[in-house]
Design a protein around this motif. Sequence first.
Motif, short mmCIF file in Angstrom:
data_model
loop_
_atom_site.label_atom_id
_atom_site.label_comp_id
_atom_site.label_asym_id
_atom_site.label_seq_id
_atom_site.Cartn_x
_atom_site.Cartn_y
_atom_site.Cartn_z
N ILE A 63 57.86 21.55 72.45
CA ILE A 63 57.25 20.30 72.03
C ILE A 63 57.84 19.85 70.71
N ILE A 64 58.29 18.60 70.66
CA ILE A 64 58.81 18.02 69.43
C ILE A 64 58.03 16.75 69.12
N SER A 65 57.27 16.77 68.04
CA SER A 65 56.59 15.57 67.55
C SER A 65 57.53 14.90 66.55
N ALA A 66 57.80 13.61 66.75
CA ALA A 66 58.81 12.94 65.92
C ALA A 66 58.27 11.63 65.36
N PHE A 67 58.52 11.43 64.08
CA PHE A 67 58.16 10.18 63.42
C PHE A 67 59.30 9.78 62.48
N ASN A 68 59.93 8.66 62.77
CA ASN A 68 61.05 8.16 61.95
C ASN A 68 62.08 9.26 61.71
N ALA A 69 62.50 9.88 62.81
CA ALA A 69 63.39 11.04 62.74
C ALA A 69 64.78 10.76 63.28
N GLU A 70 65.23 9.51 63.19
CA GLU A 70 66.50 9.14 63.82
C GLU A 70 67.69 9.92 63.27
N LYS A 71 67.60 10.41 62.04
CA LYS A 71 68.73 11.14 61.45
C LYS A 71 68.84 12.57 61.97
N THR A 72 67.74 13.12 62.48
CA THR A 72 67.74 14.54 62.85
C THR A 72 67.36 14.82 64.29
N ILE A 73 66.81 13.83 64.99
CA ILE A 73 66.23 14.11 66.31
C ILE A 73 67.27 14.55 67.33
N ASN A 74 68.48 14.02 67.28
CA ASN A 74 69.49 14.41 68.26
C ASN A 74 69.82 15.89 68.16
N ALA A 75 69.94 16.39 66.93
CA ALA A 75 70.26 17.82 66.75
C ALA A 75 69.10 18.69 67.22
N ALA A 76 67.87 18.28 66.91
CA ALA A 76 66.70 19.05 67.34
C ALA A 76 66.62 19.12 68.87
N VAL A 77 66.75 17.97 69.51
CA VAL A 77 66.67 17.93 70.97
C VAL A 77 67.80 18.73 71.61
N ALA A 78 69.01 18.58 71.07
CA ALA A 78 70.16 19.31 71.62
C ALA A 78 69.94 20.81 71.56
N SER A 79 69.39 21.30 70.44
CA SER A 79 69.16 22.74 70.32
C SER A 79 68.08 23.22 71.28
N ALA A 80 67.09 22.36 71.54
CA ALA A 80 66.04 22.72 72.51
C ALA A 80 66.60 22.75 73.93
N LEU A 81 67.41 21.77 74.28
CA LEU A 81 67.99 21.72 75.62
C LEU A 81 69.02 22.81 75.85
N ASP A 82 69.58 23.34 74.77
CA ASP A 82 70.65 24.34 74.87
C ASP A 82 70.11 25.75 75.10
N GLN A 83 68.80 25.91 75.28
CA GLN A 83 68.23 27.24 75.44
C GLN A 83 68.75 27.93 76.70
N THR A 84 68.97 29.24 76.58
CA THR A 84 69.38 30.01 77.76
C THR A 84 68.22 30.21 78.72
#
Length: 320
Positions: free
Chosen positions: A11-32
């Motif tokens: 779960i990722i709660s995001a507010f005005n996170a345009e500078k960091t959200i892509n990296a956070a989501v990518a690391s979550a999707l990259d899970q083994t």
Amino acid sequence: MNEQNFVATIIISAFNAEKTINAAVASALDQTAAVEVVVVDDASKDSTAQLVQAAADNVPNLRLLRQAVNTGPAEARNLALSNSTAPWVSVLDADDIMAADRIAKLVKRATNENLDFLADDIEKCYPGQDAMHRTRVWSDTTIGLRHIDAARFIRSNLASGRGERREMGFLKPIMRRSFLDRHKLRYGPLRLGEDYDLYARALICGARFGLCDPCGYIAFIHDDSLSGTHPTFVHADLMAADDRMLALPNLTEETRRALFDHKLEHHKKWVWRRLIDAVRERQPLEAINCFRAPVPVALSLSRKLGAESMRRLGRRLRGG
């Protein structure tokens, strides 16, 4: 991949996170491990939602939920919990990342140890720094696996003992969904300390809670982080949360004392912030009323006011 195949929900709660959200989501999707990633946009005013939606259009295990008004991370995470089903739940802040094998490691160990919650120590650093510059939040030495009870957890969140932002409530454990559902546990109505409140209530309900060495949660230090600034009322809200826990049945005496100490610490913070607000807003009667508090709170307020007065006098004498 259908929902029944997912091992964990991130779960990722995001507010005005345009500078960091892509990296956070990518690391979550990259899970083994097989994970579903649920991002809740908490009424951002920037392009956060658009960035997540663009990624979700091409990724079946990524979903975006949107809040019409900003409610804070607690309600956003509750929305994600209501719209996901995986047996384990993990929270990732929108400005942090995690290593690709983190969820797999934690789920395997929690399952083998029959735990309901398993937190790994967080590593923190400034953006762009390599692993050599990371520092740990909870322990500077090896932990192994420690079992945490309610009283110990609550005391670990006293800033007076651990220092600010080294409290155990900052950790991001994986949580067994069946335990949360069985005890009807969700995040409480808080904008500060919502993690502390949920974990403490879970432990009071009998959760088996483990703490281990880092498995790859990387928290980035941002000098302008929203979590580093908060309004005065959040301390009163935390006091109310402690009161709600103090009203629960079957508390041990040690847990009860820990809750009283945690409430007292935030009572001191609350009246100090109230005093600052009253002085700033030129409300002398409200400032005086701040001293109408229990003796330990009033003494703490007097000491802090005296120390601040001495600092200001020192600056004047130095011509600062």
